[in-house]
Structure formats: structure tokens, C-alpha cells
Scaffold this active site. Structure first.
Site, PDB file in Angstrom:
ATOM      1  N   CYS A 179       0.868  -1.182   0.000  1.00 47.11           N
ATOM      2  CA  CYS A 179       0.000   0.000   0.000  1.00 47.11           C
ATOM      3  C   CYS A 179       0.906   1.234   0.000  1.00 47.11           C
ATOM      4  O   CYS A 179       2.084   1.132  -0.339  1.00 47.11           O
ATOM      5  CB  CYS A 179      -0.976  -0.017   1.182  1.00 47.11           C
ATOM      6  SG  CYS A 179      -0.242   0.129   2.826  1.00 47.11           S
ATOM      7  N   ASN A 209       2.434   1.510   4.317  1.00 46.98           N
ATOM      8  CA  ASN A 209       2.727   0.235   4.966  1.00 46.98           C
ATOM      9  C   ASN A 209       2.423   0.237   6.458  1.00 46.98           C
ATOM     10  O   ASN A 209       3.133  -0.372   7.247  1.00 46.98           O
ATOM     11  CB  ASN A 209       4.187  -0.191   4.701  1.00 46.98           C
ATOM     12  CG  ASN A 209       4.483  -1.626   5.078  1.00 46.98           C
ATOM     13  OD1 ASN A 209       5.587  -1.928   5.526  1.00 46.98           O
ATOM     14  ND2 ASN A 209       3.545  -2.530   4.904  1.00 46.98           N
ATOM     15  N   ASP A 260      -8.090   3.502   1.383  1.00 44.32           N
ATOM     16  CA  ASP A 260      -7.174   3.780   2.491  1.00 44.32           C
ATOM     17  C   ASP A 260      -7.991   4.286   3.680  1.00 44.32           C
ATOM     18  O   ASP A 260      -8.601   5.343   3.605  1.00 44.32           O
ATOM     19  CB  ASP A 260      -6.155   4.829   2.070  1.00 44.32           C
ATOM     20  CG  ASP A 260      -5.020   4.992   3.063  1.00 44.32           C
ATOM     21  OD1 ASP A 260      -5.164   4.531   4.217  1.00 44.32           O
ATOM     22  OD2 ASP A 260      -3.994   5.571   2.686  1.00 44.32           O
ATOM     23  N   CYS A 317      -1.370   0.522   7.344  1.00 41.67           N
ATOM     24  CA  CYS A 317      -2.811   0.229   7.470  1.00 41.67           C
ATOM     25  C   CYS A 317      -3.208  -1.016   6.687  1.00 41.67           C
ATOM     26  O   CYS A 317      -3.440  -2.077   7.261  1.00 41.67           O
ATOM     27  CB  CYS A 317      -3.654   1.409   6.999  1.00 41.67           C
ATOM     28  SG  CYS A 317      -3.474   2.902   7.989  1.00 41.67           S
ATOM     29  N   ARG A 318      -3.301  -0.877   5.378  1.00 42.81           N
ATOM     30  CA  ARG A 318      -3.851  -1.938   4.534  1.00 42.81           C
ATOM     31  C   ARG A 318      -2.904  -3.117   4.330  1.00 42.81           C
ATOM     32  O   ARG A 318      -3.288  -4.274   4.527  1.00 42.81           O
ATOM     33  CB  ARG A 318      -4.264  -1.364   3.170  1.00 42.81           C
ATOM     34  CG  ARG A 318      -5.359  -0.323   3.272  1.00 42.81           C
ATOM     35  CD  ARG A 318      -5.586   0.385   1.951  1.00 42.81           C
ATOM     36  NE  ARG A 318      -4.448   1.258   1.632  1.00 42.81           N
ATOM     37  CZ  ARG A 318      -4.310   1.905   0.491  1.00 42.81           C
ATOM     38  NH1 ARG A 318      -5.208   1.780  -0.464  1.00 42.81           N
ATOM     39  NH2 ARG A 318      -3.255   2.690   0.285  1.00 42.81           N
ATOM     40  N   SER A 319      -1.676  -2.843   3.901  1.00 40.35           N
ATOM     41  CA  SER A 319      -0.783  -3.963   3.584  1.00 40.35           C
ATOM     42  C   SER A 319      -0.366  -4.788   4.803  1.00 40.35           C
ATOM     43  O   SER A 319      -0.272  -6.022   4.683  1.00 40.35           O
ATOM     44  CB  SER A 319       0.433  -3.497   2.774  1.00 40.35           C
ATOM     45  OG  SER A 319       1.154  -2.491   3.431  1.00 40.35           O
TER      46      SER A 319
END
Length: 151
Positions: A8, A11, A120, A13-15
Site C-alpha cells: 500500500c 505500509n 485507504d 494500514c492496509r498492507s
């Protein structure tokens, strides 16, 4: 051992959620994941506290230090999953080599229609993190099926 990288922007939150969910679901299948960001905003930091909270709520262990995506990652990983089109294009621009193992994560989400981006959740509340967790979890299930079908 199949190696998977979730990417993301920062690095945090999402990934890291992708990495944690994948490792939780695929560890017994001879697969492992890592995560990275296309930007270096948060290098060395832990995941956002809301990512940690939503993972723990679902019983998924999460432990990661943010790092930046580097071009060598194309050679280190069998599958690279971008969380959105911006991340995808940023990575693709780093190489002139084949990017056939670079995907948008939601290509594997059975509930995705037209929008293949994982939003995001950084500037929102905890409900955004829950929504992202669900999207990523569904997508990881589809990704695992895809990887198994390739073997």
C-alpha cells in the site's frame, strides 16, 4: 515456499493487514507473506493502532515494521498485491521487466464489481478499518485459491 507481498502507500494500514491475514490463513499451506509501502513515510513504525485493533478483534496476530518497496522485491516474491491502482502503477513504473506476478488484491475478491481498489482507511474511523479487513480477508481467500490452482 510461495512468497507473497502486500503493498500500500505507507505500509501501516492496509498492507500489514493483508500480510497478517494471509499468514494467518496460509501458514500451513507452504506460503508466507510480507508487506511494504510505495512511500517511505512510516519506515520502521508499527502498524496503525486501528489495524492492530481490528486484526486482534478477529483473532489475527499482527506484527510488522513498515518498510519501503524496492525494485528487488520483484525478484524476491512470487506474487505482489497492490492495494490500489496508484500503488500498482508506482511499482510497475520501477521496472522494465515482466510484471506478470503483480496484481491488484481485489482482483481476487468475489464481491468486487468495478472498483478494484482497497480504500485507504487512514483518515477515517474504526469502521473503515473493519470494512478494509473484510475486503482484504475475502480477497486473501481468493488469492490462496488462485495460488493453489497454479501449483
Amino acid at each position: 515456499m510461495k512468497r507473497v507481498l502486500f503493498v500500500c502507500l505507507g505500509n501501516i494500514c492496509r498492507s500489514p493487514l493483508g500480510e497478517a491475514i494471509f499468514n494467518y490463513k496460509a501458514s500451513e499451506l507452504g506460503m508466507e507473506a510480507d508487506s511494504a509501502g510505495t512511500a517511505a513515510y512510516h519506515v520502521g513504525e508499527n502498524p496503525d493502532h486501528r489495524s492492530i485493533e481490528v486484526a486482534r478483534k478477529h483473532g489475527v496476530p499482527i506484527s510488522h515494521k513498515a518498510r519501503k518497496f524496492v525494485v528487488e522485491d520483484f525478484d524476491r516474491f512470487d506474487y505482489i498485491l497492490a492495494m490500489d491502482e496508484h500503488n500498482y502503477e508506482d511499482m510497475k513504473a520501477l521496472t522494465h521487466e515482466s510484471t506478470e506476478h503483480l496484481f491488484l488484491l481485489r482482483e481476487f475478491d468475489p464481491d468486487s464489481n468495478v472498483d478494484l481498489n482497497v480504500p485507504d482507511p487512514y483518515y477515517g474511523g474504526t469502521e473503515g478499518f473493519e470494512k478494509v479487513f473484510q475486503m482484504v480477508s475475502r480477497s486473501v481467500d481468493g488469492l490462496i485459491e488462485y495460488i493453489q490452482s497454479e501449483q
